[in-house]
Scaffold this active site. Structure first.
Site, mmCIF file in Angstrom:
data_model
loop_
_atom_site.group_PDB
_atom_site.id
_atom_site.type_symbol
_atom_site.label_atom_id
_atom_site.label_comp_id
_atom_site.label_asym_id
_atom_site.label_seq_id
_atom_site.Cartn_x
_atom_site.Cartn_y
_atom_site.Cartn_z
ATOM 1 N N TYR A 149 34.926 5.583 -24.342
ATOM 2 C CA TYR A 149 34.443 3.695 -23.328
ATOM 3 C C TYR A 149 35.402 2.915 -23.766
ATOM 4 O O TYR A 149 35.309 1.851 -24.987
ATOM 5 C CB TYR A 149 33.069 3.763 -23.191
ATOM 6 C CG TYR A 149 31.933 4.962 -23.344
ATOM 7 C CD1 TYR A 149 32.223 5.765 -21.533
ATOM 8 C CD2 TYR A 149 31.441 5.648 -24.585
ATOM 9 C CE1 TYR A 149 31.188 6.886 -21.435
ATOM 10 C CE2 TYR A 149 30.712 6.692 -24.005
ATOM 11 C CZ TYR A 149 30.389 6.723 -22.427
ATOM 12 O OH TYR A 149 29.731 8.836 -22.192
ATOM 13 N N ASP A 159 27.124 11.283 -13.340
ATOM 14 C CA ASP A 159 25.813 12.033 -14.837
ATOM 15 C C ASP A 159 24.606 11.915 -13.458
ATOM 16 O O ASP A 159 24.173 11.053 -13.153
ATOM 17 C CB ASP A 159 25.937 10.846 -15.517
ATOM 18 C CG ASP A 159 24.629 11.542 -16.928
ATOM 19 O OD1 ASP A 159 24.398 12.889 -16.257
ATOM 20 O OD2 ASP A 159 24.614 11.326 -17.927
ATOM 21 N N ASP A 164 21.279 18.502 -16.080
ATOM 22 C CA ASP A 164 21.949 16.971 -16.792
ATOM 23 C C ASP A 164 23.536 17.481 -17.387
ATOM 24 O O ASP A 164 23.803 17.595 -19.127
ATOM 25 C CB ASP A 164 21.131 16.379 -18.072
ATOM 26 C CG ASP A 164 21.304 15.218 -18.691
ATOM 27 O OD1 ASP A 164 22.717 14.019 -17.887
ATOM 28 O OD2 ASP A 164 21.626 15.042 -19.717
ATOM 29 N N GLU A 170 27.425 16.542 -24.955
ATOM 30 C CA GLU A 170 27.794 15.318 -24.540
ATOM 31 C C GLU A 170 28.232 14.241 -24.815
ATOM 32 O O GLU A 170 28.494 12.849 -24.984
ATOM 33 C CB GLU A 170 27.253 14.466 -23.614
ATOM 34 C CG GLU A 170 25.400 14.150 -24.273
ATOM 35 C CD GLU A 170 24.811 13.454 -22.859
ATOM 36 O OE1 GLU A 170 25.175 12.325 -22.425
ATOM 37 O OE2 GLU A 170 23.615 13.818 -22.819
ATOM 38 N N HIS A 182 15.440 13.571 -21.130
ATOM 39 C CA HIS A 182 15.823 13.794 -22.774
ATOM 40 C C HIS A 182 14.208 14.218 -23.620
ATOM 41 O O HIS A 182 13.362 13.764 -24.079
ATOM 42 C CB HIS A 182 15.421 12.466 -23.639
ATOM 43 C CG HIS A 182 17.000 11.661 -22.726
ATOM 44 N ND1 HIS A 182 16.948 10.125 -22.983
ATOM 45 C CD2 HIS A 182 17.866 12.244 -22.710
ATOM 46 C CE1 HIS A 182 18.257 9.801 -22.174
ATOM 47 N NE2 HIS A 182 19.228 10.760 -22.049
ATOM 48 N N ASP A 186 0.982 -1.073 0.245
ATOM 49 C CA ASP A 186 0.017 0.283 -0.453
ATOM 50 C C ASP A 186 1.072 1.636 0.009
ATOM 51 O O ASP A 186 0.689 2.456 0.682
ATOM 52 C CB ASP A 186 -0.766 0.007 1.765
ATOM 53 C CG ASP A 186 -0.091 -0.186 2.144
ATOM 54 O OD1 ASP A 186 1.019 -0.394 2.895
ATOM 55 O OD2 ASP A 186 -0.601 -0.199 3.579
ATOM 56 N N HIS A 235 20.597 16.242 -26.709
ATOM 57 C CA HIS A 235 19.409 16.594 -26.814
ATOM 58 C C HIS A 235 19.478 17.402 -26.492
ATOM 59 O O HIS A 235 19.812 18.057 -25.371
ATOM 60 C CB HIS A 235 19.375 14.810 -25.738
ATOM 61 C CG HIS A 235 19.909 15.029 -24.531
ATOM 62 N ND1 HIS A 235 19.104 15.233 -23.587
ATOM 63 C CD2 HIS A 235 20.653 13.465 -23.821
ATOM 64 C CE1 HIS A 235 19.838 14.460 -22.600
ATOM 65 N NE2 HIS A 235 20.712 14.271 -22.390
ATOM 66 N N GLU A 270 29.797 16.917 -20.365
ATOM 67 C CA GLU A 270 27.939 16.795 -20.542
ATOM 68 C C GLU A 270 28.127 18.840 -19.568
ATOM 69 O O GLU A 270 28.171 18.105 -18.950
ATOM 70 C CB GLU A 270 27.040 16.399 -20.108
ATOM 71 C CG GLU A 270 25.456 16.000 -20.240
ATOM 72 C CD GLU A 270 24.330 15.754 -20.132
ATOM 73 O OE1 GLU A 270 24.885 14.742 -19.097
ATOM 74 O OE2 GLU A 270 23.633 15.539 -21.112
ATOM 75 N N HIS A 282 26.628 6.720 -27.963
ATOM 76 C CA HIS A 282 25.937 7.753 -28.162
ATOM 77 C C HIS A 282 26.149 8.703 -28.685
ATOM 78 O O HIS A 282 26.629 8.842 -29.317
ATOM 79 C CB HIS A 282 25.206 7.427 -26.234
ATOM 80 C CG HIS A 282 26.359 8.581 -26.298
ATOM 81 N ND1 HIS A 282 26.589 9.548 -25.835
ATOM 82 C CD2 HIS A 282 27.691 7.416 -24.984
ATOM 83 C CE1 HIS A 282 28.222 10.024 -24.683
ATOM 84 N NE2 HIS A 282 28.261 8.692 -25.109
ATOM 85 N N HIS A 332 24.241 3.597 -19.036
ATOM 86 C CA HIS A 332 23.728 3.799 -17.910
ATOM 87 C C HIS A 332 23.619 3.564 -16.854
ATOM 88 O O HIS A 332 22.244 2.651 -15.299
ATOM 89 C CB HIS A 332 22.220 4.393 -18.135
ATOM 90 C CG HIS A 332 21.639 5.584 -19.162
ATOM 91 N ND1 HIS A 332 20.395 4.894 -20.295
ATOM 92 C CD2 HIS A 332 22.164 6.399 -19.786
ATOM 93 C CE1 HIS A 332 21.012 6.716 -20.545
ATOM 94 N NE2 HIS A 332 21.308 7.042 -20.589
ATOM 95 N N ARG A 378 32.850 11.122 -19.883
ATOM 96 C CA ARG A 378 31.909 11.460 -20.585
ATOM 97 C C ARG A 378 31.698 12.852 -20.359
ATOM 98 O O ARG A 378 32.670 13.258 -19.012
ATOM 99 C CB ARG A 378 30.586 11.047 -20.305
ATOM 100 C CG ARG A 378 29.241 11.585 -21.469
ATOM 101 C CD ARG A 378 28.272 11.425 -21.230
ATOM 102 N NE ARG A 378 27.468 10.646 -20.225
ATOM 103 C CZ ARG A 378 27.630 9.372 -19.794
ATOM 104 N NH1 ARG A 378 28.092 8.413 -20.494
ATOM 105 N NH2 ARG A 378 27.247 9.177 -18.793
#
Ligand code: GLY
Ligand code: MN
Ligand code: MN
Length: 436
Positions: free
Chosen positions: A387, A259, A270, A383, A360, A37, A353, A406, A349, A242, A404
């Site tokens: 890798y 990130d 972001d 970004e 996104h 619940d 965006h 960004e 990637h 991710h 990365r």
């Protein structure tokens, strides 16, 4: 702060794009069970929030431009006032107060939603409703259609069912001054949070502890939650795009990729930064880092009205490829690698965006098959990353390195405004911040 006037004008702009005798039915989110619940923390539907700024579940905005009204006619269906439910689950605005708080012609409580839908759909030729968006409301709208169809003597059934999202998406691509101010606030608190995490980081701390530093800072700055699952990937975990488990202990000598972004008054930041947990880049880490940084800066330098994201992507990809060739990870020329896409094994990637109510964010990147040129008011991320898997195809020194970087950028008439420039990203600036 988005004013009621701005919400009303968004509703007017949507309605102005619909044919005469249209009704728009825009549903809120509902609660989702987490365990028995208890429910997941409520997050409003982005379209409903964009049009109303109303944070309650199980509500519907109704807009009509039917000729039976003098102009745009608006109603909200919201949760009923209920003393018992409010003691257990929280306050509700109720229809009466909604009428005072929002720019509405009518307000109803949602225990009458079926009758209200029948009345509002009746006699309209077009219904604009987002299919597949909110199952609870879709069921109600479909049942209303059915009741109308079953009662042809009583009701005039709408002939057209259309999706309002393409219209709303295009509106959402261009941020107003108030939206940009809100996004600046989200970017500022997120920038500070990244700095805080960098300063807290030390070998032997856990990835989730750095996430906690970020979450603490954005909460203290006024954001109720992050805009997406915070990513803190140390060592090879940085190569999982991710990665949100954030469970590992961060070992000395490793890079950490964070990130993370706040969601502030509905709007996302972001930001990604990659830094050495020890406070000092190794030579190999610095080489990979410099390539990504150069690629990111080249892309940002190109941005201005008229340029496309694809053009920026090509410029930054060329730098990434040249760097990979120099490191001995790719063979051949830059042009050959652009052609055969071999570099995509290390950069999987896109360059960036749209950013807004959704991380996104909505909006199309091509119009009539052509890349759309950037225009003032768009907000986007840039970004790029590299890798390098822990695999024999990669020279030993570079195995398991993920980087990365960004930033969040507004396109202005003059070029760009970078909202996240206060988080250090040069090697010297990162090392200086971490040595404090
Ligand atoms: N945080 C997801 C992204 O950067 O797109
Ligand atoms: Mn990100
Ligand atoms: Mn992003």
């Amino acid at each position: 702060m988005i004013t009621q006037q701005e919400f009303t004008s968004r509703q007017d702009r949507l309605l102005a794009q619909c044919p005469p005798d249209s009704v728009c039915v825009i549903p809120s989110s509902t609660l989702v069970t987490r365990s028995r619940d208890t429910e997941y923390k409520f997050r409003q539907n982005s379209y409903f929030w964009y049009l109303t700024g109303f944070a309650e579940p199980d509500s519907v905005l109704l807009l009509s431009n039917h000729s039976r009204h003098p102009s745009a006619y608006r109603a909200m269906v919201c949760q009923a006032k209920d003393e018992h439910a409010e003691v257990w689950h929280g306050r509700r605005l109720g229809a009466q107060q909604a009428l005072g708080q929002f720019d509405l012609d009518e307000a109803y409580e949602n225990d009458q939603l079926d009758t209200i839908l029948d009345e509002w759909l009746d006699g309209h030729s077009h219904v604009f409703f987002p299919l597949g968006e909110e199952a609870w409301a879709e069921k109600q709208v479909m049942e209303s259609f059915q009741r109308l169809r079953n009662n042809p003597r009583k009701f005039l059934v709408p002939q057209h069912l259309s999706d309002p999202r393409p219209l709303l998406d295009e509106m959402r691509v261009f941020k107003s001054a108030a939206e940009i101010a809100t996004m600046k606030a989200a970017a500022k608190m997120t920038s500070e949070a990244h700095c805080r995490a960098m300063q807290f980081a030390r070998p032997g701390c856990y990835e989730y502890q750095l996430a906690a530093e970020i979450h603490h800072h954005i909460a203290m700055a006024g954001a109720h939650y992050p805009a997406y699952g915070t990513i803190v990937g140390s060592g090879e975990n940085a190569c999982i795009l991710h990665y949100t488990e954030n469970t590992d202990l961060i070992e000395d000598g490793n890079l950490v990729l964070i990130d993370a972004g706040a969601e502030y008054q509905g709007y996302a930041a972001d930001i990604t930064r990659t830094f050495p947990v020890s406070g000092k880049f190794t030579e190999a880490q610095a080489k990979v880092y410099q390539i990504v940084l150069k690629a990111q800066e080249a892309a940002i330098d190109l941005l201005k009205p008229g340029v496309t994201l694809t053009q920026a992507n090509e410029a930054s990809s060329k730098i990434l490829i040249a760097g990979l060739i120099e490191l001995g990870i790719l063979n051949g020329t830059v042009e050959e690698n652009l052609e055969n896409q071999a570099y995509r094994a290390f950069y999987m990637h896109g360059l960036g965006h749209f950013l807004g109510l959704d991380v996104h964010d909505v909006g199309v990147y091509k119009i009539d098959g052509e890349d759309r040129p950037l225009k003032p008011g768009m907000v986007l991320t840039i970004e790029p990353g590299l890798y390098l898997p822990n695999h024999e195809t990669v020279p030993e020194d570079y195995r398991g390195i993920g980087v990365r970087i960004e930033d969040n950028i507004v396109i202005t008439a003059q070029g760009t405004e970078i909202l996240t420039a206060s988080v250090p990203k040069s090697i010297a600036d990162i090392e200086a911040l971490m040595s404090n």
